[in-house]
Design a protein around this motif. Sequence first.
Motif, short mmCIF file in Angstrom:
data_model
loop_
_atom_site.label_atom_id
_atom_site.label_comp_id
_atom_site.label_asym_id
_atom_site.label_seq_id
_atom_site.Cartn_x
_atom_site.Cartn_y
_atom_site.Cartn_z
N LEU A 142 44.60 -31.90 -8.96
CA LEU A 142 45.37 -31.02 -8.09
C LEU A 142 45.76 -31.78 -6.84
O LEU A 142 44.91 -32.39 -6.18
N VAL A 143 47.04 -31.74 -6.51
CA VAL A 143 47.53 -32.29 -5.24
C VAL A 143 47.83 -31.12 -4.31
O VAL A 143 48.59 -30.22 -4.66
N ILE A 144 47.21 -31.14 -3.13
CA ILE A 144 47.49 -30.15 -2.09
C ILE A 144 48.25 -30.87 -0.98
O ILE A 144 47.73 -31.80 -0.37
N ASP A 145 49.47 -30.42 -0.72
CA ASP A 145 50.32 -31.15 0.20
C ASP A 145 50.99 -30.20 1.19
O ASP A 145 51.59 -29.20 0.80
N ALA A 146 50.90 -30.55 2.49
CA ALA A 146 51.50 -29.72 3.53
C ALA A 146 52.93 -30.13 3.86
O ALA A 146 53.58 -29.50 4.70
N GLY A 147 53.44 -31.20 3.23
CA GLY A 147 54.83 -31.59 3.42
C GLY A 147 55.13 -32.24 4.76
O GLY A 147 56.26 -32.14 5.26
N GLN A 148 54.15 -32.95 5.34
CA GLN A 148 54.35 -33.56 6.66
C GLN A 148 54.14 -35.07 6.58
O GLN A 148 53.21 -35.62 7.17
N ARG A 149 55.00 -35.75 5.85
CA ARG A 149 54.90 -37.21 5.76
C ARG A 149 54.99 -37.84 7.14
O ARG A 149 55.83 -37.44 7.97
N ARG A 150 54.20 -38.87 7.38
CA ARG A 150 54.19 -39.51 8.69
C ARG A 150 55.56 -40.11 9.02
O ARG A 150 55.98 -40.10 10.18
N ASN A 151 56.25 -40.66 8.03
CA ASN A 151 57.54 -41.34 8.29
C ASN A 151 58.74 -40.43 8.06
O ASN A 151 59.85 -40.91 7.84
N ILE A 196 47.74 -39.54 9.20
CA ILE A 196 47.26 -39.27 10.56
C ILE A 196 48.40 -38.64 11.38
O ILE A 196 49.55 -38.60 10.93
N VAL A 197 48.05 -38.16 12.53
CA VAL A 197 49.05 -37.62 13.47
C VAL A 197 49.26 -38.64 14.57
O VAL A 197 48.30 -39.10 15.20
N ASP A 198 50.53 -39.03 14.79
CA ASP A 198 50.84 -39.94 15.89
C ASP A 198 50.82 -39.19 17.21
O ASP A 198 51.41 -38.12 17.34
N TRP A 212 61.90 -40.63 18.25
CA TRP A 212 60.89 -41.25 17.40
C TRP A 212 61.40 -41.38 15.96
O TRP A 212 61.82 -40.41 15.36
N GLY A 213 61.42 -42.61 15.46
CA GLY A 213 61.87 -42.86 14.09
C GLY A 213 63.34 -43.21 13.98
O GLY A 213 63.77 -43.69 12.93
N SER A 214 64.12 -42.96 15.05
CA SER A 214 65.54 -43.31 15.01
C SER A 214 65.86 -44.51 15.88
O SER A 214 66.58 -45.42 15.47
N SER A 215 65.33 -44.55 17.09
CA SER A 215 65.50 -45.74 17.94
C SER A 215 64.21 -46.11 18.66
O SER A 215 64.17 -47.09 19.40
N VAL A 216 63.16 -45.33 18.45
CA VAL A 216 61.82 -45.65 18.96
C VAL A 216 60.89 -45.78 17.76
O VAL A 216 60.81 -44.86 16.94
N PHE A 217 60.20 -46.92 17.67
CA PHE A 217 59.46 -47.26 16.46
C PHE A 217 58.08 -47.79 16.81
O PHE A 217 57.76 -48.06 17.96
N HIS A 218 57.26 -47.99 15.74
CA HIS A 218 55.95 -48.61 15.97
C HIS A 218 55.77 -49.88 15.16
O HIS A 218 54.94 -50.72 15.51
N CYS A 219 56.55 -50.10 14.08
CA CYS A 219 56.32 -51.23 13.19
C CYS A 219 57.54 -52.14 13.12
O CYS A 219 58.58 -51.74 12.58
N PRO A 220 57.45 -53.37 13.63
CA PRO A 220 58.60 -54.28 13.55
C PRO A 220 58.95 -54.69 12.13
O PRO A 220 60.12 -54.93 11.82
#
Length: 295
Positions: free
Chosen positions: A29-38, A110-112, A124-132
């Motif tokens: 069973l996969v329980i998923d809240a639909g909140q992918r980090r990316n 995790i939650v950023d 966040w995710g459009s012009s502000v990032f964490h991973c080069p």
Amino acid sequence: MAYDVIIIGGSYAGLSAGLPLARARRKVLVIDAGQRRNRFAAASHGFLTQDGVPPAEIAAEGRAQLMEYGSVDWVSAEAVKAEREADGFYITDRSGKQYSARVLILATGIVDVLPDIPGVTELWGSSVFHCPYCHGYELQRGRIGVLATSPLSMHQALMLPDWGTTTLLLNEAFEPDEEQLAQLGARGVALERTPVTRLEGDPLEVLLEDNRTLSFAGLFLAPGMRLPDLVSQLNCETEEGPLGLFIKTDPMKATSVPGLFACGDAARAAGSVPLAVGDGAMAGVAAHRALMFGY
């Protein structure tokens, strides 16, 4: 209904964990809240055969392939309570429905925790990032900013000149010592000490306290990390990483709790789609071994 394995989290790590279990014909069973980090990023990069593909498409294709196996069920819900009993694990979702399994895999992500600066969350995710490695190439060697959140931002500032001319905005987060200043100078990193008041626009503009505006192709920062409450409910050991706590596991992704495995961003100090997929595959195989041979 009782399952062999419950996987909490249906993103890249969770999907990857489910595949070897499904192919072993185990009830999953996969329980998923639909909140992918990316979920805020337009494209995912660095994942072989999927470079530049929208993250939602990768996740949707992964789910479709996993659900081809008849032994897998999917619940779109948030798991809010987790308990370990002698016979396995009991999971309750927000609606109050309960599920049980012999083995549990946490692929929650995790939650950023972002800096409290106007514009950061919106960009966040459009012009502000964490991973080069995920986003640096697409900036086409334009001017890059690093917004300091702690002394650990030195690491980002020293990396990013490979992707473009770099400015470290200290924002009163820390002050480099003489050795650090020499390192920054050797990499050609400029320093900006005036505090940041807000971020705006496309292209990205950083507004400073003295009313100056700096323009960048992109801005990088190191967010804090927060684990979901389920981790503390299960009393599994955690470790302090550079950006916050993560779940401590052995090389087979087993936690300190018998029968409990963890994978993906919640279980490693650094995260990306390919690393999450590899982590999940290991956790799925290890969970199957636990079903066959015990904890």
